[in-house]
Design a protein around this motif. Structure first.
Motif, PDB file in Angstrom:
ATOM      1  N   CYS A 139      -9.134  -2.155  14.761  1.00 47.33           N
ATOM      2  CA  CYS A 139      -8.271  -1.579  15.803  1.00 47.33           C
ATOM      3  C   CYS A 139      -9.100  -0.892  16.896  1.00 47.33           C
ATOM      4  O   CYS A 139      -8.754  -0.946  18.071  1.00 47.33           O
ATOM      5  N   VAL A 161       1.872   3.621   8.730  1.00 41.52           N
ATOM      6  CA  VAL A 161       1.147   4.011   9.941  1.00 41.52           C
ATOM      7  C   VAL A 161       2.061   3.761  11.147  1.00 41.52           C
ATOM      8  O   VAL A 161       2.755   2.737  11.205  1.00 41.52           O
ATOM      9  N   ASN A 210       2.723  -0.500  10.908  1.00 46.13           N
ATOM     10  CA  ASN A 210       2.001  -1.525  10.137  1.00 46.13           C
ATOM     11  C   ASN A 210       2.970  -2.458   9.418  1.00 46.13           C
ATOM     12  O   ASN A 210       4.019  -2.042   8.929  1.00 46.13           O
ATOM     13  N   PHE A 265       1.360   2.857   2.336  1.00 46.16           N
ATOM     14  CA  PHE A 265       0.757   3.711   3.372  1.00 46.16           C
ATOM     15  C   PHE A 265       1.384   3.324   4.718  1.00 46.16           C
ATOM     16  O   PHE A 265       1.236   2.203   5.186  1.00 46.16           O
ATOM     17  N   GLU A 325       2.913  -5.350   6.538  1.00 47.46           N
ATOM     18  CA  GLU A 325       2.068  -5.944   5.493  1.00 47.46           C
ATOM     19  C   GLU A 325       2.583  -7.309   5.054  1.00 47.46           C
ATOM     20  O   GLU A 325       3.672  -7.743   5.433  1.00 47.46           O
ATOM     21  N   SER A 349      -7.573   7.918  11.361  1.00 41.00           N
ATOM     22  CA  SER A 349      -8.358   7.342  12.436  1.00 41.00           C
ATOM     23  C   SER A 349      -8.250   5.817  12.371  1.00 41.00           C
ATOM     24  O   SER A 349      -8.229   5.261  11.271  1.00 41.00           O
ATOM     25  N   PRO A 350      -8.153   5.145  13.534  1.00 39.03           N
ATOM     26  CA  PRO A 350      -7.986   3.688  13.523  1.00 39.03           C
ATOM     27  C   PRO A 350      -9.126   2.981  12.796  1.00 39.03           C
ATOM     28  O   PRO A 350     -10.286   3.407  12.862  1.00 39.03           O
ATOM     29  N   CYS A 351      -8.783   1.891  12.102  1.00 41.12           N
ATOM     30  CA  CYS A 351      -9.805   1.098  11.411  1.00 41.12           C
ATOM     31  C   CYS A 351     -10.731   0.449  12.449  1.00 41.12           C
ATOM     32  O   CYS A 351     -10.440   0.443  13.654  1.00 41.12           O
ATOM     33  N   SER A 379       0.820  -1.225   0.000  1.00 41.73           N
ATOM     34  CA  SER A 379       0.000   0.000   0.000  1.00 41.73           C
ATOM     35  C   SER A 379       0.851   1.271   0.000  1.00 41.73           C
ATOM     36  O   SER A 379       0.357   2.350  -0.339  1.00 41.73           O
ATOM     37  N   CYS A 432      -2.089  -3.945  11.433  1.00 41.90           N
ATOM     38  CA  CYS A 432      -2.143  -2.499  11.642  1.00 41.90           C
ATOM     39  C   CYS A 432      -1.172  -2.083  12.748  1.00 41.90           C
ATOM     40  O   CYS A 432      -0.917  -2.850  13.695  1.00 41.90           O
ATOM     41  N   ALA A 433      -0.675  -0.859  12.623  1.00 34.34           N
ATOM     42  CA  ALA A 433       0.276  -0.327  13.601  1.00 34.34           C
ATOM     43  C   ALA A 433      -0.277  -0.366  15.031  1.00 34.34           C
ATOM     44  O   ALA A 433       0.434  -0.711  15.986  1.00 34.34           O
ATOM     45  N   GLU A 434      -1.546  -0.031  15.182  1.00 34.74           N
ATOM     46  CA  GLU A 434      -2.143   0.031  16.524  1.00 34.74           C
ATOM     47  C   GLU A 434      -2.095  -1.330  17.202  1.00 34.74           C
ATOM     48  O   GLU A 434      -1.724  -1.470  18.375  1.00 34.74           O
TER      49      GLU A 434
HETATM   50  N1  THU Z   1      -3.491   0.537   8.716  1.00 32.49           N
HETATM   51  C1  THU Z   1      -3.046   0.667   9.993  1.00 32.49           C
HETATM   52  O1  THU Z   1      -1.886   0.347  10.295  1.00 32.49           O
HETATM   53  N2  THU Z   1      -3.920   1.133  10.923  1.00 32.49           N
HETATM   54  C2  THU Z   1      -5.207   1.500  10.671  1.00 32.49           C
HETATM   55  O2  THU Z   1      -5.929   1.837  11.595  1.00 32.49           O
HETATM   56  C3  THU Z   1      -5.697   1.512   9.301  1.00 32.49           C
HETATM   57  C4  THU Z   1      -4.827   0.887   8.276  1.00 32.49           C
HETATM   58  C5  THU Z   1      -2.554   0.010   7.710  1.00 32.49           C
HETATM   59  C6  THU Z   1      -2.917  -1.361   7.197  1.00 32.49           C
HETATM   60  C7  THU Z   1      -2.259  -1.364   5.847  1.00 32.49           C
HETATM   61  O3  THU Z   1      -0.903  -1.776   6.003  1.00 32.49           O
HETATM   62  C8  THU Z   1      -2.262   0.096   5.410  1.00 32.49           C
HETATM   63  O4  THU Z   1      -2.537   0.850   6.571  1.00 32.49           O
HETATM   64  C9  THU Z   1      -3.310   0.414   4.347  1.00 32.49           C
HETATM   65  O5  THU Z   1      -4.575  -0.011   4.745  1.00 32.49           O
END
Ligand code: THU
Length: 161
Positions: free
Chosen positions: A115, A46, A62, A44, A64, A110-112, A42, A73-75
């Motif tokens: 999380c 975190v 995070n 992305f 992957e 914001s946390p998914c 991604s 997820c990082a949290e």
């Molecule tokens: N991700 C997190 O680490 N925390 C969240 O609360 C939302 C998403 C990460 C998971 C994945 O590696 C990337 O962000 C894209 O979804």
């Protein structure tokens, strides 16, 4: 019919200097943790930082996997590290931040949902609310007082007994 109105209070800080020194340190840890993100799919990144009741701070990022559903997820990485290393120590605060190489994040992330549920479970475990600090790459910082603010009408363990 009755209507249940659910309200969420979010503290909005326009400048980091408005936060306490400890909160700022925790955000810095979350930001430093971005460099440990493993996010080749991604891109992305975190980062999360936890403040424990004993004063220790623990970071997480995070992680992957080519098998996408295995992405962590990082949290939850940070919360699992804390639960493993300091099983009896409540968590006071979690800071979450992110970096997106595709575009600068101008608002807090914001946390998914998953999380949110795990932060909520951690509150239940220690019978203590967890403050949640949310930051993007620029702009406002949000602070909430509990996972319950992000996850109203939560599913909780007591339903199972
Ligand atoms: N991700 C997190 O680490 N925390 C969240 O609360 C939302 C998403 C990460 C998971 C994945 O590696 C990337 O962000 C894209 O979804």
């Amino acid at each position: 019919m009755k209507k249940l109105v659910l309200q969420t209070a979010v503290e909005v800080y326009t400048d980091l200097s408005e936060l306490t020194e400890t909160d700022q340190q925790l955000i810095l840890l979350a930001r430093a943790s971005l460099d440990d993100s493993y996010s080749p799919y991604s891109q992305f990144q975190v980062g999360a930082g936890l403040l424990l009741q004993n004063g220790k701070m623990i970071g997480g990022s995070n992680q992957e996997n080519a098998s996408y559903p295995l992405c962590l997820c990082a949290e939850r990485v940070a919360l699992s590290a804390a639960a493993s290393q300091y099983a009896q120590v409540p968590i006071m605060t979690i800071a979450v931040t992110a970096r997106n190489p595709k575009k600068p994040l101008s608002q807090p992330i914001s946390p998914c949902g998953a999380c949110r549920q795990v932060i909520f479970e951690t509150e239940q475990k220690y019978l203590q609310d967890i403050r949640i600090i949310l930051q993007g790459e620029m702009g406002d910082v949000y602070v909430l007082n509990s996972a319950k603010d992000l996850l109203p009408l939560s599913f909780e363990g007591s339903f199972l007994f």
